[in-house]
Design an enzyme around this catalytic site. Structure first.
Site, mmCIF file in Angstrom:
data_model
loop_
_atom_site.group_PDB
_atom_site.id
_atom_site.type_symbol
_atom_site.label_atom_id
_atom_site.label_comp_id
_atom_site.label_asym_id
_atom_site.label_seq_id
_atom_site.Cartn_x
_atom_site.Cartn_y
_atom_site.Cartn_z
ATOM 1 N N GLY A 16 76.845 -49.191 -12.114
ATOM 2 C CA GLY A 16 77.348 -49.018 -10.763
ATOM 3 C C GLY A 16 76.483 -48.051 -9.966
ATOM 4 O O GLY A 16 76.122 -48.316 -8.810
ATOM 5 N N GLU A 353 81.725 -61.992 -30.725
ATOM 6 C CA GLU A 353 80.271 -61.893 -30.809
ATOM 7 C C GLU A 353 79.898 -61.855 -32.294
ATOM 8 O O GLU A 353 80.502 -61.118 -33.078
ATOM 9 C CB GLU A 353 79.875 -60.636 -30.055
ATOM 10 N N HIS A 438 83.946 -50.883 -24.526
ATOM 11 C CA HIS A 438 84.073 -51.464 -23.189
ATOM 12 C C HIS A 438 85.225 -50.858 -22.393
ATOM 13 O O HIS A 438 86.156 -51.563 -22.013
ATOM 14 C CB HIS A 438 84.293 -52.974 -23.289
ATOM 15 N N ASN A 476 81.654 -59.518 -22.469
ATOM 16 C CA ASN A 476 81.044 -58.200 -22.341
ATOM 17 C C ASN A 476 80.933 -57.847 -20.848
ATOM 18 O O ASN A 476 80.644 -58.715 -20.033
ATOM 19 C CB ASN A 476 79.660 -58.208 -22.990
ATOM 20 N N PHE A 478 79.030 -55.653 -18.606
ATOM 21 C CA PHE A 478 78.133 -55.017 -17.635
ATOM 22 C C PHE A 478 77.619 -55.932 -16.535
ATOM 23 O O PHE A 478 77.296 -55.452 -15.442
ATOM 24 C CB PHE A 478 77.018 -54.201 -18.300
HETATM 25 P P1 FAD Z 1 78.123 -46.113 -17.492
HETATM 26 O O1 FAD Z 1 77.050 -47.068 -17.829
HETATM 27 O O2 FAD Z 1 78.963 -45.579 -18.585
HETATM 28 O O3 FAD Z 1 77.423 -44.903 -16.704
HETATM 29 C C1 FAD Z 1 78.119 -43.732 -16.355
HETATM 30 C C2 FAD Z 1 77.143 -42.564 -16.380
HETATM 31 O O4 FAD Z 1 77.748 -41.437 -15.743
HETATM 32 C C3 FAD Z 1 76.748 -42.109 -17.767
HETATM 33 O O5 FAD Z 1 75.347 -42.037 -17.863
HETATM 34 C C4 FAD Z 1 77.401 -40.730 -17.910
HETATM 35 O O6 FAD Z 1 76.663 -39.850 -18.729
HETATM 36 C C5 FAD Z 1 77.456 -40.270 -16.476
HETATM 37 N N1 FAD Z 1 78.525 -39.305 -16.192
HETATM 38 C C6 FAD Z 1 79.811 -39.353 -16.607
HETATM 39 N N2 FAD Z 1 80.515 -38.323 -16.109
HETATM 40 C C7 FAD Z 1 79.650 -37.596 -15.347
HETATM 41 C C8 FAD Z 1 79.786 -36.412 -14.570
HETATM 42 N N3 FAD Z 1 80.970 -35.773 -14.435
HETATM 43 N N4 FAD Z 1 78.686 -35.922 -13.936
HETATM 44 C C9 FAD Z 1 77.478 -36.565 -14.053
HETATM 45 N N5 FAD Z 1 77.306 -37.698 -14.778
HETATM 46 C C10 FAD Z 1 78.387 -38.217 -15.416
HETATM 47 N N6 FAD Z 1 78.383 -54.218 -22.300
HETATM 48 C C11 FAD Z 1 77.880 -55.464 -22.164
HETATM 49 O O7 FAD Z 1 78.082 -56.118 -21.136
HETATM 50 N N7 FAD Z 1 77.113 -56.009 -23.171
HETATM 51 C C12 FAD Z 1 76.856 -55.346 -24.334
HETATM 52 O O8 FAD Z 1 76.145 -55.852 -25.204
HETATM 53 C C13 FAD Z 1 77.427 -54.056 -24.509
HETATM 54 N N8 FAD Z 1 77.251 -53.363 -25.666
HETATM 55 C C14 FAD Z 1 77.709 -52.069 -25.758
HETATM 56 C C15 FAD Z 1 77.451 -51.332 -26.903
HETATM 57 C C16 FAD Z 1 77.831 -49.998 -26.973
HETATM 58 C C17 FAD Z 1 77.569 -49.214 -28.214
HETATM 59 C C18 FAD Z 1 78.476 -49.387 -25.861
HETATM 60 C C19 FAD Z 1 78.878 -47.944 -25.887
HETATM 61 C C20 FAD Z 1 78.741 -50.125 -24.720
HETATM 62 C C21 FAD Z 1 78.372 -51.462 -24.660
HETATM 63 N N9 FAD Z 1 78.626 -52.218 -23.520
HETATM 64 C C22 FAD Z 1 78.156 -53.502 -23.423
HETATM 65 C C23 FAD Z 1 79.397 -51.669 -22.375
HETATM 66 C C24 FAD Z 1 78.525 -51.289 -21.178
HETATM 67 O O9 FAD Z 1 77.430 -50.506 -21.598
HETATM 68 C C25 FAD Z 1 79.389 -50.536 -20.168
HETATM 69 O O10 FAD Z 1 80.438 -51.391 -19.756
HETATM 70 C C26 FAD Z 1 78.613 -50.086 -18.938
HETATM 71 O O11 FAD Z 1 77.555 -49.227 -19.294
HETATM 72 C C27 FAD Z 1 79.515 -49.391 -17.941
HETATM 73 O O12 FAD Z 1 78.796 -49.215 -16.739
HETATM 74 P P2 FAD Z 1 79.252 -48.136 -15.677
HETATM 75 O O13 FAD Z 1 78.304 -48.217 -14.534
HETATM 76 O O14 FAD Z 1 80.701 -48.314 -15.401
HETATM 77 O O15 FAD Z 1 79.132 -46.711 -16.405
#
Ligand code: FAD
Length: 497
Positions: A16, A353, A438, A476, A478
């Site tokens: 995001g 998966e 997730h 999944n 993302f």
């Molecule tokens: P995120 O990607 O979680 O990003 C949020 C960021 O904000 C992080 O870097 C965090 O450190 C930062 N943050 C948090 N709080 C603060 C704060 N207070 N101040 C500053 N920074 C902060 N999804 C798929 O679709 N396919 C897959 O194969 C898949 N495999 C996965 C495997 C694993 C092991 C994991 C953990 C997740 C997997 N996912 C997968 C899920 C996917 O990675 C997440 O759904 C996605 O990253 C979420 O995106 P986001 O933008 O909501 O937040």
């Protein structure tokens, strides 16, 4: 620096946040991204940026002194080990009833995830995001997200012949013999690079067991896609090892943002205060929910509505393994990048998966991560006595997921004459039902926000990450998080700037 003013501040650098930063910068807005994790751009003493699942070291976990591997037992023996406390890449965040795994660093979850890039089946979309027009998503925003993320599918001919997907071919055979639809799953891993790994022509990553703690090669994380393009605009700055702790209204319609600078052992080394015209909450489902719930309860943003913190789900994640017969070896060499799944969503509420077990030895095990239609939703709340945000998910709430996953694996076991593995998650424990990869929801679209992520009580505050999605994406998540962010930021740029 403290006292600075920025037009747009983005909290977090996951999907995001990266979409917001790129599109705002392209629209001419200067953006500052705040990321609590590390930059992950500098090799350690072994010459590698990321460590391997087989040798987790200080780089592996976010501020823990012992690893907390999702698959924490093998042959009945615990496999976790002591590590130095460090701002490592994978956070195993523990709430009362569930451990939520999340990426920490510039790139968020894209650093640690398997790269499986799945667009939900269109007939399921109404349940995923009920207030969003599916036509615009499937005609415009899903294609845009897939293109920017670099999504591709494995070459089926190579899949049929390469040793590193023996485990997946066994998964396919067993699925098809039981009559389940088998599907190839797109991924952001560079499939040509993986072919070269198999040929011994390049340094190995997927074929060396790299996953969870980062991939040194091959995987197109956000660092290579959205964030690279955002930086190339010259309008995006990123501050790693900085954590946002407060956002509150300031004079002139601006917001005051309080930020703690962290050392690599997690100590706060400085506290900074900046002002911003607009703040985008992109800290992930858990990070954004925790911030908003705290800020509402402690009086910084009291006007946030009562939906904040609600509607959180685990995307129905549950894991299990099956013990194959000796004539069905799954291979000592397993690509750590999954490429296929079993789709029993319509009939049984489960999409499984076919996952790797990249141990480097023959295990005769098939391993699966299922995404299920689990209806349970939890709520975040402020625990004033402890000074933290709690989540009321109950361990027993995974039972529907187990029931749904069993619609696939009970049938396969019965057809193949096989049994579940009982040695992967504990002693005599079949189901990995203590965790999710997730997390979704907590600031649900059209409930906690308007239909584009605006926190309407506070003009200029937005949610733009997985917190918007009400708990389940049927696959999944993302690609859906990215596509929704593309949709919302386009509207915000067109009407709010
Ligand atoms: P995120 O990607 O979680 O990003 C949020 C960021 O904000 C992080 O870097 C965090 O450190 C930062 N943050 C948090 N709080 C603060 C704060 N207070 N101040 C500053 N920074 C902060 N999804 C798929 O679709 N396919 C897959 O194969 C898949 N495999 C996965 C495997 C694993 C092991 C994991 C953990 C997740 C997997 N996912 C997968 C899920 C996917 O990675 C997440 O759904 C996605 O990253 C979420 O995106 P986001 O933008 O909501 O937040």
């Amino acid at each position: 620096p403290s006292g600075a003013h920025v037009p747009a501040l983005v909290i977090g650098t996951g999907y995001g946040g990266a979409v917001a930063a790129l599109r705002l910068a392209q629209a001419g807005v200067d953006v500052h991204m705040i990321e609590m994790g590390m930059a992950w751009d500098t090799p350690g003493s072994d010459g590698k940026i990321f460590c391997n699942t087989r040798e987790p070291d200080y780089r592996s976990y976010w501020l823990r002194t012992r690893t907390k591997a999702p698959l924490n037992y093998f042959l009945g023996f615990p496999i976790d080990r002591d590590i130095p406390r460090h701002t490592g890449i994978l956070d195993a965040e523990e709430f009362g009833g569930i451990t939520v795994y999340q990426g920490r660093g510039v790139g968020g979850g894209s650093l640690v995830n398997g790269g499986m890039a799945v667009t939900p089946r269109r007939e399921n979309f109404g349940a995923v995001l009920p207030s969003v027009n599916p036509d615009e998503m499937y005609n415009v925003y899903y294609p845009r997200a897939n293109a920017e993320l670099g999504v591709g599918v494995i070459d089926p001919a190579w899949f049929d012949s390469t040793a590193c997907y023996q485990y997946a071919r066994v998964g396919r055979k067993h699925a098809q013999r039981s009559g389940f639809p088998f599907v190839f799953v797109p991924d952001v891993y560079d499939w040509d690079y993986m072919k070269q790994e198999a040929a011994g022509a390049v340094p190995k990553s997927a074929l060396a067991g790299e996953i969870l703690y980062g991939n040194n090669h091959g995987k197109k994380s956000l660092q290579q896609t959205y964030l690279a393009r955002a930086r190339a605009t010259g309008r995006v700055a990123v501050s790693p090892l900085h954590k946002v702790t407060s956002v509150a209204p300031a004079s002139g319609g601006r917001y005051t943002v309080v930020i703690e600078q962290l050392s690599t052992t997690g100590a706060v080394t400085a506290t900074k205060t900046v002002t911003a015209d607009r703040v985008f909450f992109a800290a992930g489902s858990v990070g954004t929910s925790k911030l908003l719930v705290k800020l509402k309860a402690t009086g910084a943003l009291p006007g946030l509505n009562g939906e904040v913190g609600r509607g959180w789900g685990d995307n129905g994640n549950v894991m299990c393994g099956r013990a194959n017969h000796m004539w069905d070896p799954t291979g000592a060499l397993q690509s750590s990048i999954p490429c296929c799944g079993i789709d029993n969503w319509a009939a049984g509420g489960a999409f499984a998966e076919v996952a790797p077990l990249p141990t480097g030895i023959e295990t005769y095990a098939s391993f699966y991560l299922s995404i299920t239609n689990n209806p349970n939703r939890a709520q975040f709340s402020w625990n004033a006595a402890a000074g933290r945000v709690d989540l009321n998910w109950q361990a027993a709430w995974k039972q529907p997921s187990i029931t749904m996953a069993k619609t696939i694996f009970d049938k396969i076991n019965s057809k193949e004459g096989t049994i579940y593995r009982t040695d992967l998650f504990g002693v005599y424990k079949i189901w990995g039902d203590h965790l999710t990869y997730h997390p979704l929801g907590g600031a649900v679209l059209n409930k906690a926000t308007d239909n584009y992520g605006r926190l309407t009580a506070y003009p200029g505050l937005y949610v733009i990450d997985g917190a918007l999605i009400p708990g389940n994406t049927s696959v999944n998540p993302f690609v859906t998080i990215t596509a929704l962010a593309e949709r919302n930021i386009e509207k915000i740029i067109a009407t709010d700037l």
